[in-house]
Design a protein around this motif. Structure first.
Motif, PDB file in Angstrom:
ATOM      1  N   GLY A 117       0.803  -1.223   0.000  1.00  0.00           N
ATOM      2  CA  GLY A 117       0.000   0.000   0.000  1.00  0.00           C
ATOM      3  C   GLY A 117       0.830   1.264   0.000  1.00  0.00           C
ATOM      4  N   ARG A 118       2.086   1.167   0.388  1.00  0.00           N
ATOM      5  CA  ARG A 118       2.995   2.321   0.386  1.00  0.00           C
ATOM      6  C   ARG A 118       3.878   2.337  -0.864  1.00  0.00           C
ATOM      7  N   GLY A 119       3.516   1.511  -1.831  1.00  0.00           N
ATOM      8  CA  GLY A 119       4.263   1.509  -3.092  1.00  0.00           C
ATOM      9  C   GLY A 119       5.545   0.698  -3.052  1.00  0.00           C
ATOM     10  N   ILE A 120       5.677  -0.162  -2.057  1.00  0.00           N
ATOM     11  CA  ILE A 120       6.878  -0.995  -1.926  1.00  0.00           C
ATOM     12  C   ILE A 120       6.550  -2.377  -2.501  1.00  0.00           C
ATOM     13  N   PRO A 121       7.157  -2.752  -3.621  1.00  0.00           N
ATOM     14  CA  PRO A 121       6.804  -4.010  -4.299  1.00  0.00           C
ATOM     15  C   PRO A 121       7.408  -5.238  -3.628  1.00  0.00           C
ATOM     16  N   VAL A 122       7.011  -5.477  -2.381  1.00  0.00           N
ATOM     17  CA  VAL A 122       7.602  -6.554  -1.595  1.00  0.00           C
ATOM     18  C   VAL A 122       7.240  -7.930  -2.166  1.00  0.00           C
ATOM     19  N   VAL A 123       6.055  -8.066  -2.755  1.00  0.00           N
ATOM     20  CA  VAL A 123       5.657  -9.351  -3.346  1.00  0.00           C
ATOM     21  C   VAL A 123       6.605  -9.710  -4.492  1.00  0.00           C
ATOM     22  N   GLN A 124       6.854  -8.744  -5.367  1.00  0.00           N
ATOM     23  CA  GLN A 124       7.750  -8.983  -6.504  1.00  0.00           C
ATOM     24  C   GLN A 124       9.173  -9.282  -6.043  1.00  0.00           C
ATOM     25  N   ALA A 125       9.631  -8.531  -5.031  1.00  0.00           N
ATOM     26  CA  ALA A 125      10.989  -8.744  -4.520  1.00  0.00           C
ATOM     27  C   ALA A 125      11.121 -10.116  -3.866  1.00  0.00           C
ATOM     28  N   LEU A 126      10.132 -10.524  -3.100  1.00  0.00           N
ATOM     29  CA  LEU A 126      10.157 -11.849  -2.465  1.00  0.00           C
ATOM     30  C   LEU A 126      10.160 -12.953  -3.518  1.00  0.00           C
ATOM     31  N   ALA A 127       9.352 -12.762  -4.560  1.00  0.00           N
ATOM     32  CA  ALA A 127       9.305 -13.754  -5.640  1.00  0.00           C
ATOM     33  C   ALA A 127      10.677 -13.917  -6.279  1.00  0.00           C
ATOM     34  N   LYS A 128      11.377 -12.813  -6.452  1.00  0.00           N
ATOM     35  CA  LYS A 128      12.722 -12.859  -7.062  1.00  0.00           C
ATOM     36  C   LYS A 128      13.719 -13.583  -6.162  1.00  0.00           C
ATOM     37  N   VAL A 129      13.752 -13.206  -4.877  1.00  0.00           N
ATOM     38  CA  VAL A 129      14.762 -13.799  -3.988  1.00  0.00           C
ATOM     39  C   VAL A 129      14.459 -15.252  -3.649  1.00  0.00           C
ATOM     40  N   LEU A 130      13.180 -15.628  -3.702  1.00  0.00           N
ATOM     41  CA  LEU A 130      12.805 -17.016  -3.403  1.00  0.00           C
ATOM     42  C   LEU A 130      12.690 -17.867  -4.663  1.00  0.00           C
ATOM     43  N   ASN A 131      12.805 -17.185  -5.809  1.00  0.00           N
ATOM     44  CA  ASN A 131      12.741 -17.876  -7.103  1.00  0.00           C
ATOM     45  C   ASN A 131      11.424 -18.652  -7.274  1.00  0.00           C
ATOM     46  N   VAL A 132      10.328 -17.945  -6.972  1.00  0.00           N
ATOM     47  CA  VAL A 132       8.993 -18.528  -7.160  1.00  0.00           C
ATOM     48  C   VAL A 132       8.136 -17.511  -7.917  1.00  0.00           C
ATOM     49  N   ALA A 133       6.968 -17.940  -8.367  1.00  0.00           N
ATOM     50  CA  ALA A 133       6.051 -17.035  -9.061  1.00  0.00           C
ATOM     51  C   ALA A 133       5.436 -16.063  -8.056  1.00  0.00           C
ATOM     52  N   GLU A 134       5.174 -14.837  -8.513  1.00  0.00           N
ATOM     53  CA  GLU A 134       4.552 -13.840  -7.645  1.00  0.00           C
ATOM     54  C   GLU A 134       3.224 -14.335  -7.082  1.00  0.00           C
ATOM     55  N   SER A 135       2.494 -15.105  -7.871  1.00  0.00           N
ATOM     56  CA  SER A 135       1.185 -15.611  -7.451  1.00  0.00           C
ATOM     57  C   SER A 135       1.276 -16.556  -6.254  1.00  0.00           C
ATOM     58  N   GLU A 136       2.467 -17.092  -5.981  1.00  0.00           N
ATOM     59  CA  GLU A 136       2.641 -18.022  -4.862  1.00  0.00           C
ATOM     60  C   GLU A 136       2.916 -17.326  -3.535  1.00  0.00           C
ATOM     61  N   ILE A 137       3.355 -16.071  -3.607  1.00  0.00           N
ATOM     62  CA  ILE A 137       3.823 -15.377  -2.402  1.00  0.00           C
ATOM     63  C   ILE A 137       2.737 -15.235  -1.345  1.00  0.00           C
ATOM     64  N   ARG A 138       1.550 -14.809  -1.731  1.00  0.00           N
ATOM     65  CA  ARG A 138       0.487 -14.597  -0.743  1.00  0.00           C
ATOM     66  C   ARG A 138       0.155 -15.889   0.014  1.00  0.00           C
ATOM     67  N   GLY A 139       0.082 -16.988  -0.714  1.00  0.00           N
ATOM     68  CA  GLY A 139      -0.185 -18.280  -0.069  1.00  0.00           C
ATOM     69  C   GLY A 139       0.930 -18.664   0.890  1.00  0.00           C
ATOM     70  N   MET A 140       2.178 -18.403   0.502  1.00  0.00           N
ATOM     71  CA  MET A 140       3.324 -18.720   1.361  1.00  0.00           C
ATOM     72  C   MET A 140       3.302 -17.872   2.633  1.00  0.00           C
ATOM     73  N   VAL A 141       2.896 -16.607   2.477  1.00  0.00           N
ATOM     74  CA  VAL A 141       2.793 -15.723   3.648  1.00  0.00           C
ATOM     75  C   VAL A 141       1.715 -16.234   4.589  1.00  0.00           C
ATOM     76  N   THR A 142       0.557 -16.570   4.055  1.00  0.00           N
ATOM     77  CA  THR A 142      -0.560 -17.082   4.866  1.00  0.00           C
ATOM     78  C   THR A 142      -0.161 -18.344   5.617  1.00  0.00           C
ATOM     79  N   GLU A 143       0.632 -19.209   4.972  1.00  0.00           N
ATOM     80  CA  GLU A 143       1.054 -20.472   5.581  1.00  0.00           C
ATOM     81  C   GLU A 143       2.256 -20.305   6.517  1.00  0.00           C
ATOM     82  N   GLY A 144       2.743 -19.078   6.649  1.00  0.00           N
ATOM     83  CA  GLY A 144       3.866 -18.820   7.549  1.00  0.00           C
ATOM     84  C   GLY A 144       5.205 -19.282   7.013  1.00  0.00           C
ATOM     85  N   LYS A 145       5.316 -19.395   5.693  1.00  0.00           N
ATOM     86  CA  LYS A 145       6.545 -19.900   5.085  1.00  0.00           C
ATOM     87  C   LYS A 145       7.560 -18.808   4.752  1.00  0.00           C
ATOM     88  N   ILE A 146       7.187 -17.562   4.981  1.00  0.00           N
ATOM     89  CA  ILE A 146       8.120 -16.461   4.710  1.00  0.00           C
ATOM     90  C   ILE A 146       8.490 -15.795   6.023  1.00  0.00           C
TER      91      ILE A 146
END
Length: 198
Positions: free
Chosen positions: A139-168
């Motif tokens: 919401g503050r314009g910080i693309p944390v989802v995209q950055a996490l996807a890059k460093v974890l080498n996963v698709a951006e669409s997976e990040i929210r699920g990983m966060v919900t499951e406590g994997k990040i």
């Protein structure tokens, strides 16, 4: 005669205004200097309490003062954000570098450096990233989802699920911030660039 009197009165009025203006400027500067000195002293005391080490507190205060002098942020902005990071148990050896990274992101997005430090620090204490934290960054314009996807080498669409499951965890968030602010990153050196502009 009347015109001459008006000119004389106007000239006298200007002298009084100039004199008063100088006094007001000096008085304002004096008050600002006292206030600034008080803020420095309060920050020094707060750092000594947080770090339990007067020498380390002085070293970090000097680092923050130097950081503020070369960035678009005030000393107060830097001090407030830095104290938050320390209160959230960011290591003293990492705090100034972390502050610089958060400052680069803040300068680029226009978000408050203190607010970003607050969200980042809470994630550090929690040990993981929660959906609310991620949404606040996004919401503050910080693309944390995209950055996490890059460093974890996963698709951006997976990040929210990983966060919900406590994997990040916080280490992954830290890597994402490093990715965004290291050389070549989206926000790298943003404070330095803005401090050189008018």
């Amino acid at each position: 005669v009347c015109m001459q009197q008006q000119k004389d009165m106007a000239r006298k009025a200007r002298k009084v205004t100039n004199y008063m203006g100088a006094d007001v400027t000096v008085a304002t500067s004096g008050v600002a200097a006292i206030k600034f000195a008080g803020e420095l002293e309060q920050t020094q005391i707060a750092l000594e309490v947080l770090l339990k080490d007067a020498e380390k507190a002085t070293q970090i205060k000097d680092e923050w003062t130097q950081l503020a002098s070369s960035t678009p942020f005030s000393t107060s902005d830097i001090d407030t954000a830095g104290k938050k990071l320390l209160a959230f148990n960011i290591e003293s050896e990492k705090v100034t570098n972390t502050l610089r990274r958060i400052g680069d992101i803040s300068a680029a997005t226009g978000s408050s450096i203190s607010e970003i430090a607050d969200i980042y620090g809470k994630a550090a204490v929690q040990g993981r990233l929660f959906a609310e934290d991620m949404n606040q960054f996004q919401g503050r314009g910080i693309p944390v989802v995209q950055a996490l996807a890059k460093v974890l080498n996963v698709a951006e669409s997976e990040i929210r699920g990983m966060v919900t499951e406590g994997k990040i965890g916080f280490p992954e968030l830290e890597k994402a911030f490093n990715f965004m602010t290291d050389e070549g990153g989206q926000f790298a050196g943003m404070m330095d660039k803005l401090s050189e502009s008018t």
